[in-house]
Motif scaffolding. Structure first.
Motif, PDB file in Angstrom:
ATOM      1  N   LEU A 163       0.813  -1.229   0.000  1.00 14.87           N
ATOM      2  CA  LEU A 163       0.000   0.000   0.000  1.00 14.87           C
ATOM      3  C   LEU A 163       0.845   1.277   0.000  1.00 14.87           C
ATOM      4  CD1 LEU A 163      -2.688  -1.004   2.646  1.00 14.87           C
ATOM      5  CD2 LEU A 163      -2.977  -0.966   0.167  1.00 14.87           C
ATOM      6  N   GLN A 164       2.171   1.151  -0.044  1.00 13.75           N
ATOM      7  CA  GLN A 164       3.009   2.329   0.152  1.00 13.75           C
ATOM      8  C   GLN A 164       2.859   3.361  -0.966  1.00 13.75           C
ATOM      9  OE1 GLN A 164       6.858   2.184   2.054  1.00 13.75           O
ATOM     10  NE2 GLN A 164       6.617   0.001   2.451  1.00 13.75           N
ATOM     11  N   ILE A 165       2.664   2.911  -2.204  1.00 12.26           N
ATOM     12  CA  ILE A 165       2.467   3.868  -3.301  1.00 12.26           C
ATOM     13  C   ILE A 165       1.145   4.618  -3.105  1.00 12.26           C
ATOM     14  CG2 ILE A 165       2.153   4.148  -5.796  1.00 12.26           C
ATOM     15  CD1 ILE A 165       4.994   3.480  -4.991  1.00 12.26           C
ATOM     16  N   LEU A 166       0.098   3.891  -2.719  1.00 12.13           N
ATOM     17  CA  LEU A 166      -1.203   4.522  -2.460  1.00 12.13           C
ATOM     18  C   LEU A 166      -1.083   5.509  -1.299  1.00 12.13           C
ATOM     19  CD1 LEU A 166      -4.267   4.765  -2.846  1.00 12.13           C
ATOM     20  CD2 LEU A 166      -4.538   2.795  -1.324  1.00 12.13           C
ATOM     21  N   LEU A 167      -0.397   5.085  -0.221  1.00 15.20           N
ATOM     22  CA  LEU A 167      -0.198   5.977   0.924  1.00 15.20           C
ATOM     23  C   LEU A 167       0.569   7.233   0.519  1.00 15.20           C
ATOM     24  CD1 LEU A 167       0.735   3.442   3.757  1.00 15.20           C
ATOM     25  CD2 LEU A 167      -1.371   4.769   3.571  1.00 15.20           C
ATOM     26  N   PHE A 168       1.557   7.074  -0.371  1.00 17.03           N
ATOM     27  CA  PHE A 168       2.332   8.225  -0.842  1.00 17.03           C
ATOM     28  C   PHE A 168       1.408   9.273  -1.467  1.00 17.03           C
ATOM     29  CE2 PHE A 168       4.242  10.430  -4.449  1.00 17.03           C
ATOM     30  CZ  PHE A 168       5.304  11.084  -3.846  1.00 17.03           C
ATOM     31  N   PHE A 169       0.525   8.848  -2.354  1.00  9.08           N
ATOM     32  CA  PHE A 169      -0.361   9.807  -3.037  1.00  9.08           C
ATOM     33  C   PHE A 169      -1.393  10.398  -2.077  1.00  9.08           C
ATOM     34  CE2 PHE A 169       1.167   7.513  -6.838  1.00  9.08           C
ATOM     35  CZ  PHE A 169       1.588   8.611  -7.578  1.00  9.08           C
ATOM     36  N   VAL A 170      -1.898   9.588  -1.143  1.00  9.46           N
ATOM     37  CA  VAL A 170      -2.862  10.096  -0.162  1.00  9.46           C
ATOM     38  C   VAL A 170      -2.216  11.172   0.713  1.00  9.46           C
ATOM     39  CG1 VAL A 170      -4.202   9.510   1.906  1.00  9.46           C
ATOM     40  CG2 VAL A 170      -4.283   8.016  -0.099  1.00  9.46           C
ATOM     41  N   PHE A 171      -1.020  10.881   1.228  1.00 12.59           N
ATOM     42  CA  PHE A 171      -0.330  11.838   2.106  1.00 12.59           C
ATOM     43  C   PHE A 171       0.163  13.063   1.330  1.00 12.59           C
ATOM     44  CE2 PHE A 171       0.757   8.037   4.959  1.00 12.59           C
ATOM     45  CZ  PHE A 171      -0.354   8.255   5.753  1.00 12.59           C
ATOM     46  N   LEU A 172       0.549  12.867   0.068  1.00 14.43           N
ATOM     47  CA  LEU A 172       0.994  14.005  -0.747  1.00 14.43           C
ATOM     48  C   LEU A 172      -0.153  14.984  -0.976  1.00 14.43           C
ATOM     49  CD1 LEU A 172       3.133  15.438  -2.493  1.00 14.43           C
ATOM     50  CD2 LEU A 172       2.388  14.004  -4.419  1.00 14.43           C
ATOM     51  N   VAL A 173      -1.315  14.458  -1.367  1.00 17.96           N
ATOM     52  CA  VAL A 173      -2.483  15.319  -1.598  1.00 17.96           C
ATOM     53  C   VAL A 173      -2.896  16.002  -0.296  1.00 17.96           C
ATOM     54  CG1 VAL A 173      -4.946  15.326  -2.211  1.00 17.96           C
ATOM     55  CG2 VAL A 173      -3.323  14.002  -3.583  1.00 17.96           C
ATOM     56  N   THR A 174      -2.891  15.244   0.805  1.00 16.07           N
ATOM     57  CA  THR A 174      -3.242  15.811   2.113  1.00 16.07           C
ATOM     58  C   THR A 174      -2.291  16.938   2.492  1.00 16.07           C
ATOM     59  OG1 THR A 174      -4.094  13.662   2.818  1.00 16.07           O
ATOM     60  CG2 THR A 174      -3.620  15.259   4.548  1.00 16.07           C
ATOM     61  N   TYR A 175      -1.005  16.725   2.256  1.00 20.87           N
ATOM     62  CA  TYR A 175       0.016  17.718   2.600  1.00 20.87           C
ATOM     63  C   TYR A 175      -0.158  18.997   1.780  1.00 20.87           C
ATOM     64  CZ  TYR A 175       4.731  19.742   3.062  1.00 20.87           C
ATOM     65  OH  TYR A 175       5.797  20.575   3.293  1.00 20.87           O
ATOM     66  N   ILE A 176      -0.408  18.852   0.482  1.00 24.13           N
ATOM     67  CA  ILE A 176      -0.590  20.020  -0.394  1.00 24.13           C
ATOM     68  C   ILE A 176      -1.829  20.819   0.040  1.00 24.13           C
ATOM     69  CG2 ILE A 176      -1.150  20.753  -2.755  1.00 24.13           C
ATOM     70  CD1 ILE A 176       0.580  18.365  -3.711  1.00 24.13           C
ATOM     71  N   ILE A 177      -2.924  20.105   0.317  1.00 21.37           N
ATOM     72  CA  ILE A 177      -4.153  20.780   0.759  1.00 21.37           C
ATOM     73  C   ILE A 177      -3.929  21.478   2.100  1.00 21.37           C
ATOM     74  CG2 ILE A 177      -6.545  20.431   1.492  1.00 21.37           C
ATOM     75  CD1 ILE A 177      -6.701  18.144  -0.559  1.00 21.37           C
ATOM     76  N   THR A 178      -3.163  20.837   2.987  1.00 15.82           N
ATOM     77  CA  THR A 178      -2.851  21.442   4.292  1.00 15.82           C
ATOM     78  C   THR A 178      -2.115  22.767   4.117  1.00 15.82           C
ATOM     79  OG1 THR A 178      -2.712  19.273   5.367  1.00 15.82           O
ATOM     80  CG2 THR A 178      -1.611  21.110   6.467  1.00 15.82           C
ATOM     81  N   LEU A 179      -1.085  22.769   3.263  1.00 13.05           N
ATOM     82  CA  LEU A 179      -0.318  23.998   3.022  1.00 13.05           C
ATOM     83  C   LEU A 179      -1.190  25.078   2.396  1.00 13.05           C
ATOM     84  CD1 LEU A 179       3.123  22.662   1.687  1.00 13.05           C
ATOM     85  CD2 LEU A 179       2.512  23.337   4.006  1.00 13.05           C
ATOM     86  N   LEU A 180      -1.964  24.701   1.369  1.00 12.89           N
ATOM     87  CA  LEU A 180      -2.815  25.679   0.681  1.00 12.89           C
ATOM     88  C   LEU A 180      -3.896  26.221   1.617  1.00 12.89           C
ATOM     89  CD1 LEU A 180      -3.247  23.961  -2.817  1.00 12.89           C
ATOM     90  CD2 LEU A 180      -1.810  25.939  -2.257  1.00 12.89           C
ATOM     91  N   GLY A 181      -4.503  25.341   2.421  1.00 14.22           N
ATOM     92  CA  GLY A 181      -5.566  25.765   3.336  1.00 14.22           C
ATOM     93  C   GLY A 181      -5.066  26.742   4.381  1.00 14.22           C
ATOM     94  N   ASN A 182      -3.921  26.436   4.970  1.00 14.00           N
ATOM     95  CA  ASN A 182      -3.369  27.342   5.988  1.00 14.00           C
ATOM     96  C   ASN A 182      -2.877  28.656   5.387  1.00 14.00           C
ATOM     97  OD1 ASN A 182      -3.356  26.062   8.806  1.00 14.00           O
ATOM     98  ND2 ASN A 182      -2.572  24.382   7.567  1.00 14.00           N
ATOM     99  N   MET A 183      -2.289  28.591   4.173  1.00 15.85           N
ATOM    100  CA  MET A 183      -1.871  29.826   3.497  1.00 15.85           C
ATOM    101  C   MET A 183      -3.081  30.690   3.157  1.00 15.85           C
ATOM    102  SD  MET A 183       1.407  29.030   1.046  1.00 15.85           S
ATOM    103  CE  MET A 183       0.906  27.460   0.365  1.00 15.85           C
ATOM    104  N   LEU A 184      -4.189  30.046   2.770  1.00 13.51           N
ATOM    105  CA  LEU A 184      -5.419  30.777   2.455  1.00 13.51           C
ATOM    106  C   LEU A 184      -5.941  31.520   3.685  1.00 13.51           C
ATOM    107  CD1 LEU A 184      -7.786  31.448   0.528  1.00 13.51           C
ATOM    108  CD2 LEU A 184      -8.875  29.319   1.299  1.00 13.51           C
ATOM    109  N   ILE A 185      -5.930  30.864   4.834  1.00 15.65           N
ATOM    110  CA  ILE A 185      -6.394  31.507   6.064  1.00 15.65           C
ATOM    111  C   ILE A 185      -5.531  32.722   6.407  1.00 15.65           C
ATOM    112  CG2 ILE A 185      -6.472  31.203   8.579  1.00 15.65           C
ATOM    113  CD1 ILE A 185      -7.712  28.508   8.157  1.00 15.65           C
TER     114      ILE A 185
END
Length: 318
Positions: free
Chosen positions: A25-47
């Motif tokens: 599952l490591q490739i799937l986890l990579f994409f899940v965590f990557l998308v989560t990380y990008i959204i986290t950065l964008l969401g906090n920068m937006l605030i």
């Protein structure tokens, strides 16, 4: 410090086993965590951007929220990029120096978040329990002092604690059953008596995790008591709405942090420890911007206003 035996060698790197047990599952986890990380950065920068661009949000509550959003971006960045790299590589090593740097960053930011959340609770307490004196009590200077005290105190404490941990001799097995250099898994790798270190870790956790949490609880006991005395249902709803986002963030962050650092080690398994750690290193920073935008009418209003301004600039009336 005890001397190493002649057949023992000081380690210069660790192997972070992380999610090795989920090999398929490591490739799937990579994409899940990557998308989560990008959204986290964008969401906090937006605030941060919304608060800086809207004068209506230049209040103490949003001053602390800017600090919190900046901290969340740094906090998740101290862990997630390294984890993403290790999900794609077979050799999941990290040098002793990089491990120490990660622990410095992670622990400083984690403790500072606890203190900032307590400062935000105090702000809500003053706003609801002493509204007539709010502007005087929570002036710019006081807000800056509370934020600075949170950062400076936690930086000082964690520099001392982490430096002490990495002065220990590490030898024998270099495999850490975790996806980052957290305190307890690293302390377990020392080939000397770590009783004193564990006592200090527990003391710091009680003071800087349990302490702020108790202050938050006491603040909200007073807040809820005051709100329930308000004569109108509309006033009670409005008062509760200003606290709901903060309460959700507190429950999410402190719930997992208290379990991780204050529950006896005998009840841990590496997998449960990793799942708890994911909650406060990945899930909480990801959800916080969503909570503060979806649950906060002022932030939603500022977002709509900013978007409408952008569209009016791009499409000027002819």
């Amino acid at each position: 410090m005890e001397k190493l035996g002649e057949n023992q060698t000081n380690l210069n790197e660790f192997i972070l086993e992380g999610f090795s047990y989920l090999a398929e599952l490591q490739i799937l986890l990579f994409f899940v965590f990557l998308v989560t990380y990008i959204i986290t950065l964008l969401g906090n920068m937006l605030i941060i951007l919304l608060i800086k661009l809207n004068p209506s949000l230049q209040t103490p509550m949003y001053f602390f929220l800017v600090n919190l959003s900046f901290l969340e971006m740094c906090y998740t960045t101290s862990v997630v990029p390294q984890m993403l790299i290790h999900l794609l590589t077979e050799h999941k090593s990290i040098s002793l120096a990089r491990c120490a740097a990660q622990m410095y960053a992670f622990t400083i930011l984690g403790l500072t978040e606890c203190c900032l959340l307590a400062a935000m609770a105090y702000d809500r307490y003053v706003a609801i329990c002493h509204p007539l004196h709010y502007a005087v009590i929570m002036n710019r200077r006081v807000c800056a002092q509370l934020a600075a005290a949170s950062w400076i105190t936690c930086i000082s404490v964690e520099i001392a604690q982490t430096t002490w941990i990495f002065s220990l001799p590490f030898c024998g097995s270099k495999h850490i059953q975790h996806f980052f250099c957290d305190i307890l898994p690293v302390v377990k790798m020392a080939c000397t008596d770590t009783y004193k270190n564990e006592i200090v870790v527990m003391a710091v956790s009680i003071i800087f995790i349990m302490g702020p949490f108790l202050l938050i609880i006491l603040s909200y006991i007073r807040i809820i008591s005051t709100i329930l005395k308000l004569p109108s249902a509309k006033g009670r709803r409005k008062a509760f709405s200003t606290c709901s986002s903060h309460l959700m963030v507190v429950a999410l962050f402190f719930g997992t942090a208290l379990f991780t650092y204050l529950i006896p080690k005998s009840s841990y398994t590496p997998q449960s420890d990793q799942m708890l750690s994911l909650m406060y290193t990945v899930v909480s920073p990801f959800l916080n911007p969503i909570i503060y935008t979806l649950r906060n009418k002022e932030v939603k209003g500022a977002f709509k206003k900013t978007v409408s301004k952008l569209f009016s600039v791009q499409n000027p009336a002819s």
